[in-house]
Design an enzyme around this catalytic site. Structure first.
Site, short mmCIF file in Angstrom:
data_model
loop_
_atom_site.label_atom_id
_atom_site.label_comp_id
_atom_site.label_asym_id
_atom_site.label_seq_id
_atom_site.Cartn_x
_atom_site.Cartn_y
_atom_site.Cartn_z
N CYS B 157 -10.56 -6.49 4.12
CA CYS B 157 -9.80 -5.83 3.35
C CYS B 157 -9.20 -6.75 1.40
CB CYS B 157 -9.26 -5.02 3.21
SG CYS B 157 -9.29 -3.89 4.81
N HIS B 290 -0.47 -3.07 -0.79
CA HIS B 290 -1.28 -3.28 0.44
C HIS B 290 -1.11 -1.28 0.98
CE1 HIS B 290 -5.48 -3.94 1.67
NE2 HIS B 290 -4.98 -4.03 3.03
N GLU B 301 4.51 -5.34 6.39
CA GLU B 301 4.50 -5.69 4.06
C GLU B 301 5.59 -5.39 3.52
OE1 GLU B 301 1.61 -3.57 1.77
OE2 GLU B 301 1.64 -4.91 0.18
N LYS B 320 -3.10 4.54 -1.83
CA LYS B 320 -4.30 4.61 -0.85
C LYS B 320 -4.97 6.10 -0.36
CE LYS B 320 -5.58 0.60 0.23
NZ LYS B 320 -4.37 -0.78 -0.13
N HIS B 325 -8.95 3.92 1.83
CA HIS B 325 -9.28 2.52 1.94
C HIS B 325 -10.42 1.84 1.19
CE1 HIS B 325 -8.33 -1.27 2.35
NE2 HIS B 325 -7.85 -1.90 4.29
N PHE B 383 -8.51 -8.02 7.38
CA PHE B 383 -8.89 -8.37 8.44
C PHE B 383 -9.11 -10.21 8.38
CE2 PHE B 383 -11.23 -4.54 11.44
CZ PHE B 383 -10.37 -4.63 11.10
#
Lengths: 86, 732
Positions: B157, B290, B301, B320, B325, B383
């Site tokens: 991502c 994010h 975050e 998002k 996403h 990830f």
């Protein structure tokens, strides 16, 4: 109906690929996560898959499974309780 | 030398809310969701959950007929970006490159191949031609005639943001004047089932930062920016939309899927981006978070934002729920949102948020509103604890000057896991593929596998174990050193991915595989190496066919040159797998000369200024694309621009692999010998290690050994079948 913890331990070992561990090395009340067997959140998800495959128990939110994953005994009790209600 | 500030002169975007900012910004302003029930494929277990699916026929938008869904999305965004930048790609293609993030690549199309194979026992291998995550880069570069440095980045991502950061570095270091950079990813059944197996999907559609949030929602799309050296943009009279003033990358080195609970890696990446831009936190006017909507991501975050900004967190939002996403595309999509926010001087809202989460203790922007913006930040985390942060500034901003980095490093250690010389083994092809036997050059059993931890042995696939062992052999741990990792791969973790998809197709989603999914992404080996060695610097997994290793080497060398890391691991890894073996055999690709192989090779790099004992020095590296028809004289010119031809003693090339490249290699060595006025000794390696995308890493190990033992200057020269090329110059 209670389930045999030895059988459950064998299923845990298989689903988590715990290569060097035998069922008698896992104590019924020892913590599965953190210090115990060194398991983590991905292993918890594998246990969710195992519960569905072997017992037909579906967990959709990991929070639901968290108390059950404390030890082999709590997991056996969780399975027994879920089976009796369904 | 004039400053090479990267500026943005064009943008292109396609995503669920529309094609182009004219369609998308009104949707952003409306604060609505762009999510609709899934229709692209059938999901018996999870049903038609809300996703950010693009419902327009991509060929109606002009996309080429051939290529994967991700390829076509990238092409559409690139076309718009080129058009909006008024870039004439017919001139100057030599100095223009393409750098795209992709983690799905052609997986959606390869799933069609697998469905036919498993359910109808029919083998239509054509869609697999576009399987690689580098395929969108090849399509864009070939379609628009671009010959500059080009590769793909596949770090889940964070890929799109990392691609933009790396493109900025390529411009700043003088390797390119213009870069088409961004990200692309289509929806795929594999990623869908994968994130579901991790119980990370919100059944009601994602609600970032909301108290009741229950996970992410999928999306797809592509965004491409035209990034350009400021002097180049001014010279051609281009309109500057915004500047890319800051970029930073870090790795949590903590866990494969869970973010660091305190957001330590996210904080480090934001700090690195501020440092690069020469800004203090208080100068940031907006953060595009994010904000995936998963419980852990948003919490980590939020903590990182509070650590950085203290009690004064600037207006922030996650977009998002509008786009879904879009994985590797999301960082690029959100970069376009940030640039548009700067241009319009408006703050985009955070759809899906209604109830503040008391544990996070932060409230995002809930309605579109005007604001005075000069600098805005965009966060992308993925990830493997992979973090990338970008800072965009208004065109009138005076950027901080930086010295041009000197791209020269020493190699202090090599870890090589390679096939044994001269040993051919027979590999049977198993179902669902038609039965066959293929001769291969395989790595033997991993001798030091017992040194891995029990968790590494039971959970990691062989390719990732190979990477960890090669990294350990190359590196002497030193906790005081900031360590970066760039590990190239052509095909990624194919074994793990194949098991995952076969299981998905044969069992119709019935048995999820939560361990295998994160183990199947291209950056799994790089991420696990970082966890093993505590490497918190840049963590990258570039992919570009036969020049995947050189792409990684460039990123690693640049991290040292810019002072972002004290040491860096550069390497490449690929493994044998029945699918390329079988499809390659069907296409007649494998023969007596071209034998499939595999390897993991990692080099530990340090600054030339350090006092570490060196095996050799790497003093030049250049990436590009060759023209068709191939001319050896053009290639010699291209090499001469980076290396003094009269000083080269030996050439190590990728010859003795694919016959299609044999004549090219021999012609270039002959031309170099002619210009040097003496015959250059030509060494090859593919006769020993076999043919595979990471093979040039074996060539690099050979070149380092030759430079060291024979005290000679060695040119490593590599071509890819799809027009990529690389040179690397190694001196004693």
């Amino acid at each position: 109906m209670a389930i045999a913890t030895t059988e459950l331990k064998a299923q845990i070992i298989e689903s988590l690929n715990l290569q060097d561990i035998t069922p008698d090395q896992i104590e019924d009340d020892a913590p599965l996560f953190g210090a115990g067997l060194g398991l983590d959140s991905i292993d918890a998800l594998e246990l969710v898959v195992m519960l569905e495959k072997n017992y037909g128990i579906v967990i959709k939110d990991i929070e639901e499974g968290r108390p059950a994953f404390r030890s082999v005994r709590t997991l056996a009790e969780f399975i027994a309780a879920r089976r009796s209600t369904s | 030398m004039t400053e090479r500030f990267p500026v943005i002169t064009g943008v292109g975007i396609i995503a669920a809310p529309g094609c182009g900012m004219d369609q998308i910004w009104p949707a952003i302003g409306g604060g609505q969701t762009g999510l609709k029930p899934l229709t692209l494929f059938r999901s018996p277990r999870y049903g038609q959950l809300p996703v950010g699916e693009i419902s327009t026929d991509l060929t109606e938008l002009g996309a080429p007929l051939h290529g994967s869904r991700s390829d076509k999305l990238a092409w559409i965004a690139a076309r718009e970006a080129i058009h909006s930048a008024q870039l004439d790609t017919r001139s100057g293609g030599e100095r223009t490159g393409v750098l795209l993030g992709s983690s799905v690549g052609g997986t959606y199309d390869s799933e069609r191949f697998l469905t036919a194979l498993i359910k109808q026992k029919k083998m239509f291998a054509r869609p697999t031609r576009f399987h690689e995550c580098s395929s969108p880069v090849d399509l864009v570069a070939d379609s628009f005639g671009l010959f500059g440095p080009s590769f793909a980045i596949s770090t889940a991502c964070s890929s799109g943001a990392l691609a933009l950061a790396t493109a900025a570095e390529l411009i700043q270091s003088g390797q390119a004047d213009v870069m088409l950079a961004g990200g692309t990813d289509s929806l795929s059944h594999t990623t869908w089932a994968g994130f579901h197996s991790l119980l990370l999907v919100d059944l009601q559609g994602c609600r970032p930062f909301d108290a009741a949030r229950g996970g992410m929602s999928f999306g797809e799309g592509a965004a491409v920016l035209v990034l350009e050296a400021e002097a180049h943009a001014r010279q051609r009279g281009a309109t500057i939309l915004a500047r890319l003033t800051g970029w930073g990358a870090s790795c949590d080195a903590h866990h494969v899927t869970a973010p660091h609970p305190e957001g330590a890696g996210a904080l480090a990446a934001m700090q690195a981006a501020l440092r690069r831009a020469g800004l203090s936190p208080s100068e940031i006017g907006y953060v595009n978070a994010h904000g995936t909507g998963t419980r852990d991501n948003d919490l980590a975050e939020g903590k990182a934002l509070k650590s950085l900004f203290g009690g004064d967190v600037p207006p922030f939002s996650s977009t998002k729920r509008l786009f879904g996403h879009a994985l590797a595309a999301s960082g690029a999509i959100e970069a376009v949102v940030c640039i548009e926010a700067l241009r319009r001087q408006e703050l985009p809202p955070n759809p899906g948020f209604t109830q503040p989460d008391p544990i996070i203790g932060l409230t995002p922007v809930t309605e579109l509103r005007p604001a005075k913006l000069q600098h805005v930040m965009s966060n992308s985390f993925g990830f493997g604890g992979n973090n990338a942060v970008l800072i965009f500034s208004t065109p009138d901003t005076v950027p901080r000057t930086r010295p041009t980095p000197n791209l020269s490093v020493i190699v202090t250690g090599l870890g090589v896991i390679a096939p044994e010389k001269g040993v051919l083994t027979e590999r049977p092809i198993q179902p669902p593929l038609p039965p066959a036997v293929v001769k291969v050059r395989a790595c033997g059993p991993l001798t030091d596998v017992a040194t891995l931890t029990p968790n590494q042995r039971r959970r990691l696939s062989r390719i990732t174990q190979m990477a960890i062992l090669a990294a350990r052999r190359s590196h002497e741990p030193d906790a005081t050193k900031r360590l970066a990792v760039a590990l190239g791969t052509g095909f990624g973790c194919l074994e793990e991915g194949a098991i995952f998809i076969e299981n998905l197709m044969t069992k119709d989603e019935a048995e999820p595989m939560p361990t295998r999914f994160p183990g199947s992404v291209h950056n799994a080996p790089a991420g696990q190496v970082a966890i093993d060695l505590g490497a918190c610097g840049l963590n990258s997994a570039p992919t570009m066919g036969e020049i995947s290793f050189e792409s990684a080497l460039w990123q690693a060398m640049n991290q040292i040159a810019t002072g972002e890391a004290d040491e860096a691991l550069a390497g490449a890894v690929d493994e044998l797998n029945k699918y390329p073996l079988s499809i390659g055999q069907r296409w007649g690709y494998w023969n007596d000369q071209t034998v499939p192989g595999e390897a993991a090779v990692i080099a530990n790099l340090a600054s030339s200024a350090s006092n570490r004992p060196a095996l050799a020095r790497v003093t030049a590296l250049r990436l590009g694309r060759y023209r068709q028809p191939f001319h050896a004289a053009d290639e010699a010119d291209w090499i001469a621009a980076a290396v003094d031809l009269t000083k080269i003693d030996l050439v190590v090339s990728g010859a003795k692999g694919s016959p299609a490249l044999e004549a090219h290699y021999l012609a270039v060595v002959a031309e170099l010998s002619r210009r040097a006025g003496r015959p250059l000794t030509h060494h090859t390696y593919k006769q020993d290690c076999g043919e595979f995308y990471s093979a040039s890493a074996i060539g690099f190990a050979l070149a380092v050994t030759l430079a060291r033992e024979q005290r000679r200057n060695v040119l490593l020269y590599t071509l890819s079948l799809r027009s990529g090329k690389a040179l690397c110059y190694i001196e004693p």
